[in-house]
Design a protein around this motif. Structure first.
Motif, PDB file in Angstrom:
ATOM      1  N   SER A  64      30.511  39.230  39.032  1.00  0.00           N
ATOM      2  CA  SER A  64      30.641  37.831  39.486  1.00  0.00           C
ATOM      3  C   SER A  64      31.949  37.211  39.024  1.00  0.00           C
ATOM      4  CB  SER A  64      29.463  37.000  38.979  1.00  0.00           C
ATOM      5  OG  SER A  64      28.246  37.478  39.509  1.00  0.00           O
ATOM      6  N   GLU A  65      32.319  37.471  37.769  1.00  0.00           N
ATOM      7  CA  GLU A  65      33.554  36.909  37.232  1.00  0.00           C
ATOM      8  C   GLU A  65      34.775  37.425  37.986  1.00  0.00           C
ATOM      9  OE1 GLU A  65      32.118  36.331  32.569  1.00  0.00           O
ATOM     10  OE2 GLU A  65      33.224  38.137  33.202  1.00  0.00           O
ATOM     11  N   ILE A  66      34.783  38.721  38.290  1.00  0.00           N
ATOM     12  CA  ILE A  66      35.934  39.302  38.986  1.00  0.00           C
ATOM     13  C   ILE A  66      36.033  38.776  40.410  1.00  0.00           C
ATOM     14  CG2 ILE A  66      36.848  41.470  39.924  1.00  0.00           C
ATOM     15  CD1 ILE A  66      35.880  42.860  37.399  1.00  0.00           C
ATOM     16  N   LYS A  67      34.901  38.646  41.086  1.00  0.00           N
ATOM     17  CA  LYS A  67      34.927  38.118  42.454  1.00  0.00           C
ATOM     18  C   LYS A  67      35.360  36.651  42.461  1.00  0.00           C
ATOM     19  CE  LYS A  67      30.748  39.721  43.269  1.00  0.00           C
ATOM     20  NZ  LYS A  67      29.445  40.022  43.926  1.00  0.00           N
TER      21      LYS A  67
ATOM     22  N   THR B 205      39.177  36.377  41.900  1.00  0.00           N
ATOM     23  CA  THR B 205      40.000  36.784  43.054  1.00  0.00           C
ATOM     24  C   THR B 205      39.625  36.024  44.325  1.00  0.00           C
ATOM     25  OG1 THR B 205      38.454  38.623  43.450  1.00  0.00           O
ATOM     26  CG2 THR B 205      40.430  39.086  42.127  1.00  0.00           C
ATOM     27  N   ASN B 206      38.628  35.142  44.203  1.00  0.00           N
ATOM     28  CA  ASN B 206      38.173  34.366  45.361  1.00  0.00           C
ATOM     29  C   ASN B 206      37.765  35.281  46.518  1.00  0.00           C
ATOM     30  OD1 ASN B 206      37.555  31.972  46.727  1.00  0.00           O
ATOM     31  ND2 ASN B 206      39.588  31.846  47.671  1.00  0.00           N
ATOM     32  N   THR B 207      36.979  36.309  46.167  1.00  0.00           N
ATOM     33  CA  THR B 207      36.507  37.269  47.165  1.00  0.00           C
ATOM     34  C   THR B 207      34.986  37.356  47.099  1.00  0.00           C
ATOM     35  OG1 THR B 207      36.809  39.085  45.581  1.00  0.00           O
ATOM     36  CG2 THR B 207      38.620  38.663  47.122  1.00  0.00           C
ATOM     37  N   SER B 208      34.397  37.958  48.123  1.00  0.00           N
ATOM     38  CA  SER B 208      32.938  38.042  48.187  1.00  0.00           C
ATOM     39  C   SER B 208      32.400  39.412  47.796  1.00  0.00           C
ATOM     40  CB  SER B 208      32.464  37.707  49.601  1.00  0.00           C
ATOM     41  OG  SER B 208      33.023  38.621  50.542  1.00  0.00           O
TER      42      SER B 208
ATOM     43  N   ALA C 174      38.123  42.441  46.051  1.00  0.00           N
ATOM     44  CA  ALA C 174      38.656  42.032  44.751  1.00  0.00           C
ATOM     45  C   ALA C 174      39.643  43.067  44.229  1.00  0.00           C
ATOM     46  CB  ALA C 174      37.517  41.837  43.756  1.00  0.00           C
ATOM     47  N   PHE C 175      39.296  44.347  44.393  1.00  0.00           N
ATOM     48  CA  PHE C 175      40.209  45.397  43.923  1.00  0.00           C
ATOM     49  C   PHE C 175      41.540  45.341  44.665  1.00  0.00           C
ATOM     50  CE2 PHE C 175      42.132  49.551  44.463  1.00  0.00           C
ATOM     51  CZ  PHE C 175      42.366  49.896  43.142  1.00  0.00           C
ATOM     52  N   PHE C 176      41.482  45.220  45.986  1.00  0.00           N
ATOM     53  CA  PHE C 176      42.723  45.187  46.758  1.00  0.00           C
ATOM     54  C   PHE C 176      43.595  43.999  46.344  1.00  0.00           C
ATOM     55  CE2 PHE C 176      40.308  47.700  50.063  1.00  0.00           C
ATOM     56  CZ  PHE C 176      41.014  48.872  49.825  1.00  0.00           C
TER      57      PHE C 176
END
Length: 370
Positions: free
Chosen positions: A346-349, A352-355, A360-362
């Motif tokens: 959740s923190e990583i998404k 990066t403002n991704t779902s 998020a990785f890209f």
């Protein structure tokens, strides 16, 4: 043990350079294979025999043998008597890696070299400087060694190590499991380091990959017994563990069948049971569901969750981002041998403002390349 080698001339041996140039082999494995190829045919090719002429312990040599088996330079075959009972095993040492599967006649097929071969297979006296020059002129092969990586894994958590193929995930996990030795830095497990406590550490960990090879001439029972003996369990402990694992993974119907007669799903259950036989505290799983169908994958994922509930620590490497999103408590993103992000899914998404973790990785990988 039978050894296949090229000619030996007085006090030196001529052998292939293939294993020396294989970047997938550790320096320890390269050295041991070179030594084994140089020894007489009637040498004592046992762990104790090899330890007698080396500084390393039996356990250190055993891990190098496992690495050579995993890469096909050493092939182990089980020998049975006329009643079908095991009476030992033969080891075959090769200068070139052999395929894991056998042909219809039981002979192993050669594996194409992983590195560029020499222009000639004949033995040559090489100048190291000249050799370096020759390699530099060849097409570059990108290889990312892990560097400046520091992290902690907690009990009762699944730590996902994510990244594309070639990012350095397998290298990292092989170093943590003791198969490879880091060129610098330290790996500490329960305040123990590998240099002084290799066997004790390995009693506490379990290592499973998506292409783990099992000894197909053994039954599941024989394999689990052999693994239990290696970890120093008593006969009573081994029998109790096998009973528990047989019930847990529903192996009763095929426990005494040879592994080469089992289905893919049954073989996978045996592989997981092998990792659990010594009741480890730490699990190191490198792409454990790679290439498996949805049912076989579920067995592994369910087992991982169960071990987490017991308070065990799981390091879980995968390039299946969706799978990691549902199972991992913490995430480490690795790209080109470096950590580019850590945190909960959740923190990583959110960062990066991704779902999803794939996007998020890209986003993070793009930032790290700038």
């Amino acid at each position: 043990m039978a050894v296949f080698r090229v000619e030996r001339i007085k006090d030196y041996t001529v052998m292939s350079n293939h294993h020396l140039r294989n970047k997938n082999l550790s320096l320890k494995a390269k050295g041991l294979l070179s030594q084994m190829l140089s020894l007489p045919d009637d040498w004592d090719y046992t762990l104790k025999g090899l330890a007698a002429i080396n500084k390393e312990s039996v356990d250190a040599i055993r891990t190098a043998i496992w690495e050579l088996e995993d890469t096909g330079y050493v092939v182990r075959t089980r020998v049975r008597d006329e009643r079908g009972c095991l009476r030992g095993c033969d080891y075959y040492v090769y200068e070139y890696p052999q395929a894991s599967s056998s042909g219809s006649d039981g002979s192993a097929e050669s594996v194409p070299p992983m590195l560029e071969p020499l222009a000639s297979d004949s033995a040559v006296q090489e100048n190291p400087i000249q050799l370096n020059k020759e390699i530099q002129n060849k097409e570059k092969i990108e290889f990312y060694a892990d560097k400046d990586i520091t992290f902690e894994a907690k009990d009762g958590e699944i730590l996902g190590i994510l990244g594309p193929n070639g990012a350095g995930k397998t290298t990292l996990l092989r170093m943590i499991s003791g198969i490879m030795t880091p060129s610098s830095g330290t790996i500490t497990i329960d305040n123990l380091n590998y240099k002084d406590n290799e066997l004790e550490i390995k009693k506490r960990i379990s290592f499973l990959t998506g292409n783990t090879k099992l000894y197909k001439d053994l039954s599941a029972y024989e394999l689990l017994t052999m693994c239990g003996e290696y970890y120093g369990l008593s006969t009573k402990e081994i029998n109790n563990r096998i009973k528990d694992l047989t019930d847990r993974f529903k192996m009763k119907d095929f426990l005494y069948q040879r592994i080469n007669s089992l289905s893919t799903g049954q073989t996978q259950r045996v592989s997981i049971a092998r990792c659990l036989v010594h009741n480890p505290k730490y699990y190191i799983l490198d792409e454990p569901t790679s290439g498996l169908d949805i049912i076989s994958s579920k067995v592994i994922l369910d087992t991982i969750k169960e071990e987490r509930e017991k308070g065990n620590c799981i390091l879980y490497s995968t390039h299946y981002m969706e799978e990691a999103d549902t199972i991992c408590d913490q995430i480490i993103f690795i790209n080109k041998g470096k950590i580019i992000a850590t945190g909960t899914p959740s923190e990583i998404k959110k960062k990066t403002n991704t779902s999803n973790l794939r996007d998020a990785f890209f986003a993070l990988a793009g930032d790290s390349d700038e």
